[in-house]
Design a protein around this motif. Structure first.
Motif, PDB file in Angstrom:
ATOM      1  N   ASP A  58       0.825  -1.211   0.000  1.00  0.00           N
ATOM      2  CA  ASP A  58       0.000   0.000   0.000  1.00  0.00           C
ATOM      3  C   ASP A  58       0.857   1.256   0.000  1.00  0.00           C
ATOM      4  N   ASN A  59       1.953   1.222   0.748  1.00  0.00           N
ATOM      5  CA  ASN A  59       2.858   2.364   0.785  1.00  0.00           C
ATOM      6  C   ASN A  59       3.447   2.633  -0.601  1.00  0.00           C
ATOM      7  N   ALA A  60       3.818   1.570  -1.295  1.00  0.00           N
ATOM      8  CA  ALA A  60       4.381   1.728  -2.640  1.00  0.00           C
ATOM      9  C   ALA A  60       3.343   2.286  -3.608  1.00  0.00           C
ATOM     10  N   VAL A  61       2.091   1.840  -3.491  1.00  0.00           N
ATOM     11  CA  VAL A  61       1.029   2.355  -4.357  1.00  0.00           C
ATOM     12  C   VAL A  61       0.792   3.834  -4.076  1.00  0.00           C
ATOM     13  N   ARG A  62       0.795   4.191  -2.805  1.00  0.00           N
ATOM     14  CA  ARG A  62       0.499   5.568  -2.404  1.00  0.00           C
ATOM     15  C   ARG A  62       1.640   6.540  -2.747  1.00  0.00           C
ATOM     16  N   HIS A  63       2.876   6.112  -2.520  1.00  0.00           N
ATOM     17  CA  HIS A  63       4.011   7.035  -2.656  1.00  0.00           C
ATOM     18  C   HIS A  63       4.942   6.718  -3.817  1.00  0.00           C
ATOM     19  N   GLY A  64       4.774   5.560  -4.459  1.00  0.00           N
ATOM     20  CA  GLY A  64       5.732   5.093  -5.448  1.00  0.00           C
ATOM     21  C   GLY A  64       5.443   5.505  -6.865  1.00  0.00           C
ATOM     22  N   PRO A  67       4.023  12.452 -10.269  1.00  0.00           N
ATOM     23  CA  PRO A  67       2.711  13.087 -10.490  1.00  0.00           C
ATOM     24  C   PRO A  67       2.062  12.651 -11.810  1.00  0.00           C
ATOM     25  N   ASP A  68       0.776  12.372 -11.740  1.00  0.00           N
ATOM     26  CA  ASP A  68      -0.041  12.006 -12.895  1.00  0.00           C
ATOM     27  C   ASP A  68       0.390  10.712 -13.582  1.00  0.00           C
ATOM     28  N   GLU A  69       1.103   9.866 -12.872  1.00  0.00           N
ATOM     29  CA  GLU A  69       1.489   8.554 -13.400  1.00  0.00           C
ATOM     30  C   GLU A  69       1.079   7.482 -12.405  1.00  0.00           C
ATOM     31  N   PRO A  70       0.778   6.273 -12.891  1.00  0.00           N
ATOM     32  CA  PRO A  70       0.471   5.196 -11.946  1.00  0.00           C
ATOM     33  C   PRO A  70       1.752   4.743 -11.240  1.00  0.00           C
ATOM     34  N   ALA A  71       1.586   4.169 -10.071  1.00  0.00           N
ATOM     35  CA  ALA A  71       2.733   3.595  -9.366  1.00  0.00           C
ATOM     36  C   ALA A  71       3.247   2.400 -10.162  1.00  0.00           C
ATOM     37  N   ARG A  72       4.544   2.268 -10.211  1.00  0.00           N
ATOM     38  CA  ARG A  72       5.186   1.113 -10.836  1.00  0.00           C
ATOM     39  C   ARG A  72       6.013   0.453  -9.740  1.00  0.00           C
ATOM     40  N   VAL A  73       5.647  -0.777  -9.435  1.00  0.00           N
ATOM     41  CA  VAL A  73       6.225  -1.458  -8.273  1.00  0.00           C
ATOM     42  C   VAL A  73       6.730  -2.826  -8.697  1.00  0.00           C
ATOM     43  N   HIS A  74       7.961  -3.142  -8.305  1.00  0.00           N
ATOM     44  CA  HIS A  74       8.496  -4.489  -8.545  1.00  0.00           C
ATOM     45  C   HIS A  74       8.745  -5.139  -7.191  1.00  0.00           C
ATOM     46  N   VAL A  75       8.222  -6.347  -7.025  1.00  0.00           N
ATOM     47  CA  VAL A  75       8.365  -7.087  -5.779  1.00  0.00           C
ATOM     48  C   VAL A  75       9.185  -8.339  -6.057  1.00  0.00           C
ATOM     49  N   THR A  76      10.179  -8.568  -5.210  1.00  0.00           N
ATOM     50  CA  THR A  76      11.019  -9.758  -5.314  1.00  0.00           C
ATOM     51  C   THR A  76      10.901 -10.528  -4.006  1.00  0.00           C
ATOM     52  N   GLY A  88       8.955   5.965  -7.599  1.00  0.00           N
ATOM     53  CA  GLY A  88       8.490   7.285  -7.196  1.00  0.00           C
ATOM     54  C   GLY A  88       9.639   8.262  -7.042  1.00  0.00           C
ATOM     55  N   PRO A  89       9.393   9.355  -6.320  1.00  0.00           N
ATOM     56  CA  PRO A  89      10.406  10.393  -6.173  1.00  0.00           C
ATOM     57  C   PRO A  89      11.563  10.011  -5.262  1.00  0.00           C
ATOM     58  N   GLY A  90      11.448   8.901  -4.546  1.00  0.00           N
ATOM     59  CA  GLY A  90      12.529   8.492  -3.644  1.00  0.00           C
ATOM     60  C   GLY A  90      12.388   9.142  -2.287  1.00  0.00           C
ATOM     61  N   LEU A  91      13.422   8.996  -1.505  1.00  0.00           N
ATOM     62  CA  LEU A  91      13.407   9.481  -0.133  1.00  0.00           C
ATOM     63  C   LEU A  91      14.446  10.558   0.076  1.00  0.00           C
ATOM     64  N   ASP A  92      14.077  11.535   0.842  1.00  0.00           N
ATOM     65  CA  ASP A  92      15.029  12.515   1.324  1.00  0.00           C
ATOM     66  C   ASP A  92      15.821  11.829   2.435  1.00  0.00           C
ATOM     67  N   ASP A  93      17.102  12.103   2.549  1.00  0.00           N
ATOM     68  CA  ASP A  93      17.913  11.466   3.590  1.00  0.00           C
ATOM     69  C   ASP A  93      17.308  11.644   4.973  1.00  0.00           C
ATOM     70  N   ARG A  94      16.627  12.750   5.218  1.00  0.00           N
ATOM     71  CA  ARG A  94      15.998  12.986   6.518  1.00  0.00           C
ATOM     72  C   ARG A  94      14.831  12.038   6.737  1.00  0.00           C
ATOM     73  N   ASP A  95      14.150  11.653   5.675  1.00  0.00           N
ATOM     74  CA  ASP A  95      12.987  10.769   5.793  1.00  0.00           C
ATOM     75  C   ASP A  95      13.363   9.353   6.200  1.00  0.00           C
TER      76      ASP A  95
END
Length: 151
Positions: A58-64, A67-76, A88-95
């Motif tokens: 769910d986190n990957a769908v929500r944040h991955g 803008p204006d594109e579907p989430a693209r998620v690969h699970v291994t 998605g946009p990735g993470l800020d080092d602080r996050d």
């Protein structure tokens, strides 16, 4: 569980089957999923592990997504590990340090999903880590101990 009212039920589980089932439950319009799986057995509580894995997906769908594109998620899934990689946009080092804290949210959610997922990993003797992918996106890795094999 944390209050000691219930106990964790541990049984042999196929992580690859749980992940495949969870992906099938997600609205196909919400994300584009690809997966690479190998038969992977761990001992764990099925309800807790399903919750942790669903929270990661769910986190990957929500944040991955951008803008204006579907989430693209690969699970291994292999060797006691589940890796969820988004584009998605990735993470800020602080996050990276704060995203697992309870009630940490950047998108109007409860901020409990990743906190619960990490708690479940630790309750099973495992880990949940995250890092930014080269070129953007986030990669979450849930690692659980695998049962000893008879020699």
């Amino acid at each position: 569980l944390t209050a000691g009212i219930e106990e964790m039920e541990s049984q042999p589980l196929r992580l690859d089957q749980i992940v495949t089932d969870l992906i099938d439950e997600i609205d196909p319009n919400a994300a584009i999923f690809t997966s690479t799986t190998a038969p992977t057995v761990v001992n764990g509580d099925p309800t807790l592990l399903r919750r942790a894995l669903r929270n990661l997906l769910d986190n990957a769908v929500r944040h991955g997504h951008l803008p204006d594109e579907p989430a693209r998620v690969h699970v291994t899934v292999a060797g006691g590990r589940v890796t969820v990689a988004d584009q998605g946009p990735g993470l800020d080092d602080r996050d990276v340090d704060s995203i697992f804290e309870a009630f940490h949210s950047s998108a109007g959610s409860t901020g409990l999903g990743l906190h619960i997922a990490r708690w479940v990993a630790h309750a099973h003797g495992g880990t949940l880590d995250v890092h930014s992918a080269d070129g953007g996106g986030a990669i979450f890795e849930l690692a659980l101990p695998t049962p000893a094999r008879d020699l």
